[in-house]
Design an enzyme around this catalytic site. Structure first.
Site, mmCIF file in Angstrom:
data_model
loop_
_atom_site.group_PDB
_atom_site.id
_atom_site.type_symbol
_atom_site.label_atom_id
_atom_site.label_comp_id
_atom_site.label_asym_id
_atom_site.label_seq_id
_atom_site.Cartn_x
_atom_site.Cartn_y
_atom_site.Cartn_z
ATOM 1 N N LYS A 185 87.411 0.372 2.392
ATOM 2 C CA LYS A 185 86.378 0.811 1.437
ATOM 3 C C LYS A 185 86.755 2.120 0.742
ATOM 4 O O LYS A 185 86.350 2.357 -0.399
ATOM 5 C CB LYS A 185 85.038 0.983 2.156
ATOM 6 C CG LYS A 185 84.499 -0.301 2.782
ATOM 7 C CD LYS A 185 83.726 -1.146 1.806
ATOM 8 C CE LYS A 185 83.268 -2.454 2.432
ATOM 9 N NZ LYS A 185 82.752 -3.413 1.455
ATOM 10 N N GLU A 230 74.893 1.344 -2.214
ATOM 11 C CA GLU A 230 74.181 0.497 -1.265
ATOM 12 C C GLU A 230 75.040 0.386 -0.017
ATOM 13 O O GLU A 230 76.258 0.553 -0.082
ATOM 14 C CB GLU A 230 73.971 -0.898 -1.867
ATOM 15 C CG GLU A 230 75.174 -1.848 -1.755
ATOM 16 C CD GLU A 230 76.395 -1.462 -2.573
ATOM 17 O OE1 GLU A 230 76.256 -0.614 -3.486
ATOM 18 O OE2 GLU A 230 77.501 -1.980 -2.308
ATOM 19 N N SER A 232 90.949 -5.385 7.605
ATOM 20 C CA SER A 232 90.243 -4.540 6.638
ATOM 21 C C SER A 232 89.630 -3.288 7.243
ATOM 22 O O SER A 232 89.401 -2.309 6.540
ATOM 23 C CB SER A 232 89.152 -5.355 5.933
ATOM 24 O OG SER A 232 88.271 -5.923 6.886
HETATM 25 C C1 LIG Z 1 85.826 -3.502 7.617
HETATM 26 C C2 LIG Z 1 85.195 -4.315 6.550
HETATM 27 N N1 LIG Z 1 85.814 -5.426 6.121
HETATM 28 C C3 LIG Z 1 85.278 -6.207 5.173
HETATM 29 C C4 LIG Z 1 84.057 -5.922 4.613
HETATM 30 C C5 LIG Z 1 83.499 -6.878 3.606
HETATM 31 O O1 LIG Z 1 83.539 -6.415 2.300
HETATM 32 P P1 LIG Z 1 84.514 -7.024 1.242
HETATM 33 O O2 LIG Z 1 84.372 -8.496 1.250
HETATM 34 O O3 LIG Z 1 84.066 -6.404 -0.036
HETATM 35 O O4 LIG Z 1 85.897 -6.614 1.604
HETATM 36 C C6 LIG Z 1 83.363 -4.769 5.024
HETATM 37 C C7 LIG Z 1 82.052 -4.417 4.431
HETATM 38 O O5 LIG Z 1 81.319 -3.572 4.873
HETATM 39 C C8 LIG Z 1 83.962 -3.950 6.016
HETATM 40 O O6 LIG Z 1 83.327 -2.839 6.446
#
Ligand SMILES: Cc1ncc(COP(=O)(O)O)c(C=O)c1O
Lengths: 262, 422
Positions: free
Chosen positions: B96, B118, B391
């Protein structure tokens, strides 16, 4: 049956030397039958045009009062299908022009053509579309032409001259001038920005420009009526309906229209 | 949409096939136009590019590592070679940060002094509060009231960073309502305020803009896998909430026709139940929060509430570029249940000593399936190379995971609840 349009009602008000009065009421709050009764009551008390709002799960342009009303309607099981009976119920009992104010996804889900056809059959005049801009309205331009419906798009204090021109060109019936950068809700004073928005809409060729957001009192109606072709009241009527039912909403309409007898 | 040369990269919007656009109030059009202009200028400004690079390198800690998960590959993926793109190692613990730093710089360029955001679980809120603190801006975060209770520690983190957290008590009191409330704030304060949207969804230019700041994930991963494996991977995988980490890593490989791409959505209790967040698998096209895309909605077009053990994937919409990539078949989207995700969560903890975010565990669970299918189809395990977007890290999820695996006895449970302010 020939449908009564908002343009006809605004023209008639103009001929009487006054702005048209436009009332917003959410469908299904507190129930469909009351929506019809409340609409008839405001029409009998000086309202020219009625906007029935379709309750929607994500009403980003609405403040708390309207959100609470539409959320309650959804919780009580309101279905989009009911809108046609409600419109029919109102148009068969009064000569106000009857519009629907709707966020776009419910219309998209039913199909823009089908929604438009059924709405026209119920006697509706047109749609007010708070989250649909002409840029995305291809299907709606087509359907509204096919079923002879009015297209009321919004212009805002932030709209560029170019966007006002484009929006006015795409609109029919009237142009909805947002008085303030914000969401629906009664305000003690109506923003001075409103006059500029109306002037911009007129300058861009709008025949009729009406002002909404924040209007709650007779003095607002008079003040705005000096420069706009119509005045839109929502939150104040919804609060009256919530607190005092159909008699209260009728009484407020009478006061707003100046027809209340002392 | 593909450009005239057939490339799927750098799709600029506003439309991705029939998806995308700007399905939102006129009041916000001027701000969206301003943001579009500022973004287009910035992309071509060497100073801006250098500034983003500098922050990525010396603040976030980029490039993030690409780590081969050997024991995980051997024990859970039939011996396939699995490489983790370590977004969990970034400052604030997830991908993020890439997007918030970029957008905060854009906000400054526009002369805005206030940021609103948000958040669901709080990851994007924490990242936004971090960027605002770094750049001396005011920050207000909207969060569903239910989520502020479940994630009391993240609320405290945001407040420690100087942000104001506003619990949203209207509608379903979840992430989608937090977005609605942020949009209402934006309409009223658009002169001073930038809405820092946290995922690759929303009206144009957000999907293209958010992707731009996350492309670094895929660019780095492509270079790193070429170096470490000596070739492109067979597959790239990521979890998909709104789709930002996924579109970031996918972008690096979209034009490599030999690379299969998989997005894993939150299946919740399962796609045959009502408790799910598998938007592409189950949804149908509609408009929400400014974009046309797949949407979980009922027969009336009302948004349906989503459910997932992972707060970051618990969203009934998805970014429009994903909808397009799904329709043209370039990316395969599948649902992963809570149970599958939590099994993969534990697997990674035990084999690699890495605690993944539960969101990322969905990508791991999907990777296990993809590897299994390839090997079942006759591929030699050691010849199967898969890059996974890890992620985020799972520190925020310890309580959820401990509950899931029954690690908390009653006394500990109560203590943890008390700490979370329940
Ligand atoms: C660690 C992590 N991965 C994935 C996501 C999902 O978001 P996005 O699909 O935008 O990557 C989030 C959302 O809070 C997250 O904190």
């Amino acid at each position: 049956m020939s449908r009564i349009t908002s343009a006809q009602k605004i023209a008639a008000a103009k001929a009487e030397g006054r702005p048209a009065l436009i009332a917003y009421l959410p469908a299904g709050f507190p129930d469909a039958a009351t929506t019809i009764e409340a609409a008839v009551a405001v029409a009998e008390n000086g309202v020219d045009i009625i906007e029935i709002g379709i309750p929607y799960s994500d009403p980003v342009m609405d403040g708390e009062v309207i959100q609470q009303a539409t959320t309650a309607a959804l919780a009580d099981g309101f279905k989009v299908n009911q809108i046609f009976e409600i419109i029919q119920g109102i148009t068969s009992r009064c000569d106000a022009a009857v519009m629907v104010m709707t966020y776009w996804n419910p219309v998209l889900r039913m199909g823009v053509d089908e929604f438009s056809r059924r709405f026209a059959e119920a006697g509706g005049a047109g749609l007010i579309t708070p989250d649909l801009v002409p840029d995305e309205a291809g299907e709606w331009l087509e359907a509204s032409a096919k079923y002879d419906l009015e297209r009321v798009f919004l212009v805002a204090p932030s709209s560029s001259a170019q966007r006002v021109e484009m929006t006015v060109a795409a609109s029919s019936g009237f142009v909805y001038c947002v008085s303030v950068m914000g969401v629906t809700g009664a305000r003690s004073e109506v923003s001075s920005a409103a006059q500029g928005v109306v002037a911009a809409a007129h300058a861009a060729g709008a025949e009729y420009a009406c002002v909404g957001l924040g209007v709650s009192k007779r003095e607002h109606v008079e003040e705005i009526g000096a420069y706009a072709d119509g005045v839109i009241v929502g939150t104040a009527l919804v609060a009256a309906l919530r607190d005092g039912g159909v008699p209260a909403v009728g009484a407020l309409a009478a006061e707003l229209s100046g027809s209340a007898r002392a | 949409m593909s450009t005239s040369d057939g490339s799927l990269k750098n799709a600029s919007g506003p439309y991705f096939g029939q998806y995308g656009g700007r399905w939102m109030p006129e009041s916000l059009m001027a701000a969206m136009d301003e943001l579009t202009r500022t973004f287009e200028d910035a992309k071509n400004d060497p100073d801006f590019i250098a500034e983003v690079r500098e922050l990525n390198k010396n603040y976030s800690g980029r490039p993030s590592l690409l780590t081969e998960a050997k024991r995980f590959g051997e024990q859970f993926c039939g011996g396939a070679r699995i490489f983790l793109k370590r977004e969990d190692l970034n400052h604030t613990g997830s991908h993020k940060i890439n997007n918030v730093l970029g957008q905060a710089l854009l906000a400054k360029r526009m002369g805005k002094t206030r940021i609103i955001a948000e958040t669901g679980a709080g990851q994007h809120g924490v990242a936004s509060a971090t960027a605002a603190a770094l750049m001396g801006m005011e920050c207000v975060v909207y969060m569903g009231a239910e989520d502020t209770r479940r994630q009391a520690l993240n609320v405290a983190r945001m407040e420690l960073l100087g942000a104001t957290v506003i619990p949203v008590t209207v509608g379903s009191q979840t992430l989608k309502d937090a977005i609605n409330e942020a949009l209402r704030d934006w309409v009223a304060n658009v002169d001073s305020t930038h809405y820092l949207l946290g995922t690759a969804a929303g009206g144009h230019p957000f999907p293209a803009l958010v992707r731009y700041f996350h492309q670094v994930i895929g660019d780095e991963a492509r270079e790193q896998i070429l170096e470490q494996a000596g070739r492109l991977p067979d597959a790239v995988t990521a979890c998909v909430g709104g789709g930002s980490n996924a579109i970031g890593i996918f972008h690096g490989f979209l034009d490599d026709a030999g690379v299969e791409i998989y997005g894993f959505e939150a299946g919740g209790d399962g796609v045959d139940t009502e408790r799910t967040a598998a938007t592409i698998t189950l949804g149908r096209p509609g408009v929400l929060h400014g974009a046309k895309s797949y949407l979980m909605q009922d027969e009336d077009g009302q948004t349906v509430e989503s459910h997932s053990i992972s707060a970051g994937l618990d969203y009934p919409g998805v970014g429009p570029e994903h909808a397009y990539l799904a329709d043209i078949g370039r990316v395969h989207y599948e649902a992963i249940t809570d149970t599958e995700a939590m099994d993969a969560f534990r697997a990674l903890c035990r084999t690699e000593g890495i605690l993944p975010a539960i969101e990322s565990a969905h990508a791991l669970a999907g990777t296990i399936k993809v590897a299994g299918r390839k090997i079942a189809a006759g591929a030699k395990p050691q010849d199967v190379v898969i890059v996974v977007s890890l992620s985020g890290r799972g520190d925020k999820d310890v309580h959820t995971a401990a509950e899931w695996f029954g690690l908390l006895d009653d006394a500990q449970d109560q203590a943890a609840d008390a700490q979370e302010g329940k």
